[in-house]
Design a protein around this motif. Sequence first.
Motif, short mmCIF file in Angstrom:
data_model
loop_
_atom_site.label_atom_id
_atom_site.label_comp_id
_atom_site.label_asym_id
_atom_site.label_seq_id
_atom_site.Cartn_x
_atom_site.Cartn_y
_atom_site.Cartn_z
N GLU A 1 83.11 -35.85 70.85
CA GLU A 1 82.91 -35.29 72.19
C GLU A 1 81.55 -34.63 72.31
N ILE A 2 81.13 -33.94 71.25
CA ILE A 2 79.81 -33.31 71.25
C ILE A 2 78.74 -34.38 71.46
N ASN A 3 78.86 -35.48 70.72
CA ASN A 3 77.89 -36.57 70.83
C ASN A 3 77.90 -37.20 72.22
N GLU A 4 79.10 -37.37 72.79
CA GLU A 4 79.20 -37.97 74.13
C GLU A 4 78.58 -37.06 75.20
N VAL A 5 78.87 -35.77 75.11
CA VAL A 5 78.39 -34.84 76.14
C VAL A 5 76.89 -34.58 76.01
N THR A 6 76.40 -34.41 74.79
CA THR A 6 75.00 -34.03 74.61
C THR A 6 74.08 -35.20 74.35
N GLN A 7 74.63 -36.30 73.88
CA GLN A 7 73.84 -37.48 73.50
C GLN A 7 72.71 -37.11 72.55
N GLY A 8 72.98 -36.15 71.67
CA GLY A 8 72.01 -35.74 70.65
C GLY A 8 70.90 -34.84 71.16
N ASP A 9 70.96 -34.43 72.42
CA ASP A 9 69.93 -33.55 72.99
C ASP A 9 70.09 -32.15 72.38
N LYS A 10 69.11 -31.72 71.61
CA LYS A 10 69.17 -30.43 70.92
C LYS A 10 69.32 -29.28 71.90
N GLU A 11 68.64 -29.37 73.02
CA GLU A 11 68.69 -28.32 74.03
C GLU A 11 70.13 -28.15 74.55
N LYS A 12 70.80 -29.26 74.81
CA LYS A 12 72.17 -29.21 75.31
C LYS A 12 73.12 -28.66 74.24
N ILE A 13 72.89 -29.05 73.00
CA ILE A 13 73.73 -28.56 71.90
C ILE A 13 73.57 -27.05 71.77
N LEU A 14 72.33 -26.57 71.80
CA LEU A 14 72.09 -25.13 71.63
C LEU A 14 72.62 -24.33 72.81
N THR A 15 72.50 -24.88 74.01
CA THR A 15 73.04 -24.19 75.19
C THR A 15 74.55 -24.09 75.08
N TRP A 16 75.20 -25.16 74.69
CA TRP A 16 76.65 -25.17 74.52
C TRP A 16 77.06 -24.17 73.43
N ALA A 17 76.32 -24.18 72.32
CA ALA A 17 76.64 -23.26 71.22
C ALA A 17 76.51 -21.81 71.67
N MET A 18 75.50 -21.52 72.48
CA MET A 18 75.33 -20.14 72.96
C MET A 18 76.50 -19.74 73.86
N LYS A 19 77.01 -20.67 74.65
CA LYS A 19 78.18 -20.37 75.49
C LYS A 19 79.39 -20.06 74.62
N VAL A 20 79.59 -20.88 73.59
CA VAL A 20 80.72 -20.66 72.67
C VAL A 20 80.53 -19.33 71.95
N TYR A 21 79.32 -19.08 71.48
CA TYR A 21 79.02 -17.84 70.77
C TYR A 21 79.32 -16.62 71.65
N ASN A 22 78.82 -16.64 72.87
CA ASN A 22 79.05 -15.52 73.78
C ASN A 22 80.53 -15.33 74.07
N ALA A 23 81.27 -16.43 74.24
CA ALA A 23 82.70 -16.33 74.49
C ALA A 23 83.42 -15.71 73.29
N LYS A 24 83.03 -16.13 72.09
CA LYS A 24 83.67 -15.59 70.89
C LYS A 24 83.34 -14.11 70.70
N ILE A 25 82.09 -13.73 70.94
CA ILE A 25 81.70 -12.32 70.82
C ILE A 25 82.42 -11.49 71.88
N ASP A 26 82.53 -12.01 73.10
CA ASP A 26 83.27 -11.30 74.15
C ASP A 26 84.73 -11.10 73.73
N GLN A 27 85.32 -12.12 73.13
CA GLN A 27 86.71 -12.03 72.68
C GLN A 27 86.85 -11.00 71.56
N ILE A 28 85.91 -10.99 70.64
CA ILE A 28 85.93 -10.00 69.56
C ILE A 28 85.82 -8.59 70.14
#
Length: 124
Positions: free
Chosen positions: A90-117
């Motif tokens: 799914e990561i490959n399908e959504v981002t198609q290997g675009d590093k910018e998209k991967i990092l943006t997605w990771a930051m969203k996940v990171y922020n969500a996890k930190i908010d949950q903590i």
Amino acid sequence: MKTKLFYAILLAGTISCSTETSTINPMSTTKSEEVQNFEKSIRSLFKPENAETPDEMRTHKPMELSERRKGILIPSAIELIKSSGVKEKEINEVTQGDKEKILTWAMKVYNAKIDQINENSKLR
């Protein structure tokens, strides 16, 4: 968008570096390994060996990570995204290997996890 990502990474790095102490930090003990690894890779961008080279400074816009520096973050970013239940396909399908998209997605996940903590620590 790229500027926001860069500022988010700097903010996360600054917060992570400023909260490191020699005493046990209860917040860090509740962070998953993927979150900790992502923070470590962000902090590694500030090491001298990962600093921007003069060539990199000339070839990309100010306040934007070079491809080499993005590459440092990608492995831990993918692991962080996968820790939220997303499959690599799914990561490959959504981002198609675009590093910018991967990092943006990771930051969203990171922020969500930190908010949950943070939310969980308030409930205690």
